[in-house]
Write a protein that holds these residues in place. Structure first.
Motif, PDB file in Angstrom:
ATOM      1  N   GLY A   7       0.284  18.369   2.226  1.00  0.00           N
ATOM      2  CA  GLY A   7       0.672  17.249   3.079  1.00  0.00           C
ATOM      3  C   GLY A   7       1.475  16.195   2.354  1.00  0.00           C
ATOM      4  O   GLY A   7       2.563  16.451   1.864  1.00  0.00           O
ATOM      5  N   ARG A   8       0.924  15.011   2.272  1.00  0.00           N
ATOM      6  CA  ARG A   8       1.670  13.901   1.687  1.00  0.00           C
ATOM      7  C   ARG A   8       1.759  14.049   0.182  1.00  0.00           C
ATOM      8  O   ARG A   8       0.775  14.026  -0.526  1.00  0.00           O
ATOM      9  CB  ARG A   8       0.977  12.593   2.054  1.00  0.00           C
ATOM     10  N   VAL A   9       2.963  14.206  -0.298  1.00  0.00           N
ATOM     11  CA  VAL A   9       3.170  14.284  -1.738  1.00  0.00           C
ATOM     12  C   VAL A   9       4.208  13.233  -2.108  1.00  0.00           C
ATOM     13  O   VAL A   9       4.961  12.776  -1.265  1.00  0.00           O
ATOM     14  CB  VAL A   9       3.658  15.678  -2.189  1.00  0.00           C
ATOM     15  N   HIS A  10       4.221  12.863  -3.365  1.00  0.00           N
ATOM     16  CA  HIS A  10       5.123  11.799  -3.799  1.00  0.00           C
ATOM     17  C   HIS A  10       5.941  12.338  -4.956  1.00  0.00           C
ATOM     18  O   HIS A  10       5.587  12.158  -6.108  1.00  0.00           O
ATOM     19  CB  HIS A  10       4.316  10.567  -4.189  1.00  0.00           C
ATOM     20  N   GLU A  11       6.993  13.041  -4.602  1.00  0.00           N
ATOM     21  CA  GLU A  11       7.882  13.696  -5.550  1.00  0.00           C
ATOM     22  C   GLU A  11       7.200  14.921  -6.135  1.00  0.00           C
ATOM     23  O   GLU A  11       6.109  14.839  -6.667  1.00  0.00           O
ATOM     24  CB  GLU A  11       8.314  12.760  -6.695  1.00  0.00           C
ATOM     25  N   ILE A 156     -12.148   4.471  -9.508  1.00  0.00           N
ATOM     26  CA  ILE A 156     -11.844   3.734  -8.270  1.00  0.00           C
ATOM     27  C   ILE A 156     -10.682   4.429  -7.580  1.00  0.00           C
ATOM     28  O   ILE A 156      -9.567   4.487  -8.111  1.00  0.00           O
ATOM     29  CB  ILE A 156     -11.493   2.257  -8.584  1.00  0.00           C
ATOM     30  N   ASP A 157     -10.945   4.975  -6.393  1.00  0.00           N
ATOM     31  CA  ASP A 157      -9.929   5.779  -5.694  1.00  0.00           C
ATOM     32  C   ASP A 157     -10.163   5.657  -4.186  1.00  0.00           C
ATOM     33  O   ASP A 157     -10.341   6.654  -3.497  1.00  0.00           O
ATOM     34  CB  ASP A 157     -10.040   7.241  -6.157  1.00  0.00           C
ATOM     35  N   ALA A 158     -10.178   4.432  -3.705  1.00  0.00           N
ATOM     36  CA  ALA A 158     -10.489   4.207  -2.291  1.00  0.00           C
ATOM     37  C   ALA A 158      -9.307   3.493  -1.628  1.00  0.00           C
ATOM     38  O   ALA A 158      -8.162   3.839  -1.888  1.00  0.00           O
ATOM     39  CB  ALA A 158     -11.782   3.407  -2.188  1.00  0.00           C
ATOM     40  N   ASP A 159      -9.566   2.504  -0.763  1.00  0.00           N
ATOM     41  CA  ASP A 159      -8.461   1.748  -0.160  1.00  0.00           C
ATOM     42  C   ASP A 159      -7.825   0.907  -1.266  1.00  0.00           C
ATOM     43  O   ASP A 159      -8.497   0.204  -1.994  1.00  0.00           O
ATOM     44  CB  ASP A 159      -8.970   0.877   0.985  1.00  0.00           C
ATOM     45  N   LYS A 160      -6.551   1.012  -1.404  1.00  0.00           N
ATOM     46  CA  LYS A 160      -5.888   0.432  -2.577  1.00  0.00           C
ATOM     47  C   LYS A 160      -5.870  -1.102  -2.569  1.00  0.00           C
ATOM     48  O   LYS A 160      -5.821  -1.726  -3.628  1.00  0.00           O
ATOM     49  CB  LYS A 160      -4.462   0.976  -2.696  1.00  0.00           C
ATOM     50  N   VAL A 161      -5.911  -1.694  -1.365  1.00  0.00           N
ATOM     51  CA  VAL A 161      -5.838  -3.170  -1.297  1.00  0.00           C
ATOM     52  C   VAL A 161      -6.991  -3.843  -2.018  1.00  0.00           C
ATOM     53  O   VAL A 161      -6.857  -4.959  -2.501  1.00  0.00           O
ATOM     54  CB  VAL A 161      -5.821  -3.713   0.154  1.00  0.00           C
ATOM     55  N   VAL A 184      -8.384   3.507 -12.272  1.00  0.00           N
ATOM     56  CA  VAL A 184      -7.961   3.177 -10.906  1.00  0.00           C
ATOM     57  C   VAL A 184      -6.788   4.085 -10.554  1.00  0.00           C
ATOM     58  O   VAL A 184      -5.776   4.120 -11.274  1.00  0.00           O
ATOM     59  CB  VAL A 184      -7.537   1.698 -10.777  1.00  0.00           C
ATOM     60  N   ASP A 185      -6.921   4.817  -9.438  1.00  0.00           N
ATOM     61  CA  ASP A 185      -5.927   5.847  -9.099  1.00  0.00           C
ATOM     62  C   ASP A 185      -4.711   5.268  -8.369  1.00  0.00           C
ATOM     63  O   ASP A 185      -4.743   4.149  -7.850  1.00  0.00           O
ATOM     64  CB  ASP A 185      -6.582   6.912  -8.210  1.00  0.00           C
ATOM     65  N   ASN A 186      -3.660   6.063  -8.326  1.00  0.00           N
ATOM     66  CA  ASN A 186      -2.472   5.823  -7.491  1.00  0.00           C
ATOM     67  C   ASN A 186      -1.757   4.519  -7.828  1.00  0.00           C
ATOM     68  O   ASN A 186      -1.419   3.721  -6.955  1.00  0.00           O
ATOM     69  CB  ASN A 186      -2.877   5.851  -6.001  1.00  0.00           C
ATOM     70  N   ILE A 187      -1.526   4.332  -9.101  1.00  0.00           N
ATOM     71  CA  ILE A 187      -0.921   3.092  -9.573  1.00  0.00           C
ATOM     72  C   ILE A 187       0.598   3.221  -9.716  1.00  0.00           C
ATOM     73  O   ILE A 187       1.330   2.259  -9.536  1.00  0.00           O
ATOM     74  CB  ILE A 187      -1.558   2.693 -10.928  1.00  0.00           C
ATOM     75  N   ALA A 188       1.084   4.421 -10.019  1.00  0.00           N
ATOM     76  CA  ALA A 188       2.505   4.543 -10.389  1.00  0.00           C
ATOM     77  C   ALA A 188       3.326   5.332  -9.382  1.00  0.00           C
ATOM     78  O   ALA A 188       4.462   5.694  -9.662  1.00  0.00           O
ATOM     79  CB  ALA A 188       2.617   5.202 -11.763  1.00  0.00           C
ATOM     80  N   ARG A 189       2.746   5.575  -8.213  1.00  0.00           N
ATOM     81  CA  ARG A 189       3.359   6.460  -7.213  1.00  0.00           C
ATOM     82  C   ARG A 189       4.848   6.178  -6.993  1.00  0.00           C
ATOM     83  O   ARG A 189       5.250   5.068  -6.702  1.00  0.00           O
ATOM     84  CB  ARG A 189       2.602   6.255  -5.905  1.00  0.00           C
ATOM     85  N   ARG A 190       5.651   7.219  -7.134  1.00  0.00           N
ATOM     86  CA  ARG A 190       7.105   7.169  -6.933  1.00  0.00           C
ATOM     87  C   ARG A 190       7.822   6.140  -7.804  1.00  0.00           C
ATOM     88  O   ARG A 190       8.959   5.770  -7.538  1.00  0.00           O
ATOM     89  CB  ARG A 190       7.444   6.867  -5.471  1.00  0.00           C
TER      90      ARG A 190
HETATM   91  C1  DHB Z   1      -2.743   9.558  -1.469  1.00  0.00           C
HETATM   92  C2  DHB Z   1      -3.136  10.048  -2.724  1.00  0.00           C
HETATM   93  C3  DHB Z   1      -4.286   9.597  -3.300  1.00  0.00           C
HETATM   94  O1  DHB Z   1      -4.688  10.013  -4.540  1.00  0.00           O
HETATM   95  C4  DHB Z   1      -5.064   8.645  -2.652  1.00  0.00           C
HETATM   96  O2  DHB Z   1      -6.176   8.209  -3.272  1.00  0.00           O
HETATM   97  C5  DHB Z   1      -4.680   8.144  -1.414  1.00  0.00           C
HETATM   98  C6  DHB Z   1      -3.515   8.600  -0.824  1.00  0.00           C
HETATM   99  C7  DHB Z   1      -1.505  10.054  -0.854  1.00  0.00           C
HETATM  100  O3  DHB Z   1      -0.972  11.014  -1.382  1.00  0.00           O
HETATM  101  O4  DHB Z   1      -1.078   9.502   0.143  1.00  0.00           O
END
Ligand code: DHB
Ligand code: MG
Length: 258
Positions: A7-11, A156-161, A184-190
């Protein structure tokens, strides 16, 4: 492996996926006893309708091995989803207890089922359901009263806000031992971390307002935790960018000073 993240991927990049597939075929082969149970967790999570935003095998195994190397006895996770990461931690570390929090009762139900099916003994993963900002004060109180142990590993890998609120509550509430590692996850996305919102090129679905808003919020949460950790004398942190079969992203890694 890549089939679990359709599904949702970031590059994505064929080389990143190929390196992951090669290394995984040697380091996480199907002959390992935990291989099939963990694959089933991902399969069942997707079949149960959970979003495919779970940790991927390399990341989850890395965390499990961190717990092994550090001799962690109590791990805390915020954002259970289908329990994939929590089950990796428990599988590779027989002496470890995982406490995991998720706001969504469906996530908790699927994760419980996944843990049972993966052969995790009752009680090794403690599932707490509710908004983490409501649940964590109760955990803090129990630690203060000596009814539960402090944590040596936090993911920590929940709602990012709410990244920073979770982080601060854990450090200021005395939930973490000295030298605890907090990820803390998802810090550098794209690669959008340093850009201003008006400069964002969000990539996946720029026409989808919901997707755009979601990513703006996520970015705000990523920046807030990075900037605040940099001003916080209680911790020392670094952002590590990652590539792999799932996507280009990264995490904040912080250590509580001892
Ligand atoms: C997405 C990826 C994640 O690791 C996460 O915690 C939330 C969303 C995503 O790909 O959109
Ligand atoms: Mg994540």
């Amino acid at each position: 492996m890549a089939q679990y993240f359709p599904g949702r991927v970031h590059e994505q990049n064929a080389k990143w996926t190929a390196v992951d597939n090669y290394a995984q075929s040697h380091l996480h082969p199907s002959s390992r006893p935990y291989h099939a149970p963990l694959e089933n967790v991902l399969k069942n999570s997707l079949a149960s309708g959970l979003p495919d935003i779970s940790s991927y095998p390399v990341l989850a195994k890395f965390f499990a091995l961190q717990c092994t190397a550090l001799g962690v006895k109590h791990a805390l996770e915020i954002g259970t989803l289908g329990g994939y990461t929590a089950i990796w931690l428990a599988k590779l570390n027989p002496g470890l207890k995982v406490t995991t929090i998720d706001v969504d009762p469906k996530h908790v139900a699927v994760a419980r089922e996944n843990a049972r099916n993966a052969g995790i003994e009752e009680g090794r993963i403690e599932f707490l359901q509710g908004p983490a900002l409501d649940v964590l004060p109760g955990v803090r109180e129990e630690i203060a009263q000596g009814k539960r142990e402090k944590f040596g590993f936090v993911w920590i890998d929940a709602d990012k806000v709410n990244n920073w609120k979770y982080f601060d509550l854990i450090v200021s509430g005395g939930l973490a031992l000295p030298r605890t590692v907090i990820y803390v996850d998802n810090i550098a996305r794209r690669g959008n971390l340093p850009k201003r919102p008006e400069e964002l090129k969000l990539g996946v679905d720029e026409d989808n307002e919901e997707d755009l808003e979601d990513n703006r919020e996520g970015l705000r949460g990523a920046r807030e935790v990075v900037e605040n950790v940099g001003k916080d004398d209680r911790v020392e942190g670094v952002v590590l960018q990652t590539v792999g079969e799932k996507s280009y992203d990264g995490f904040l890694f912080a250590v509580v000073k001892g």
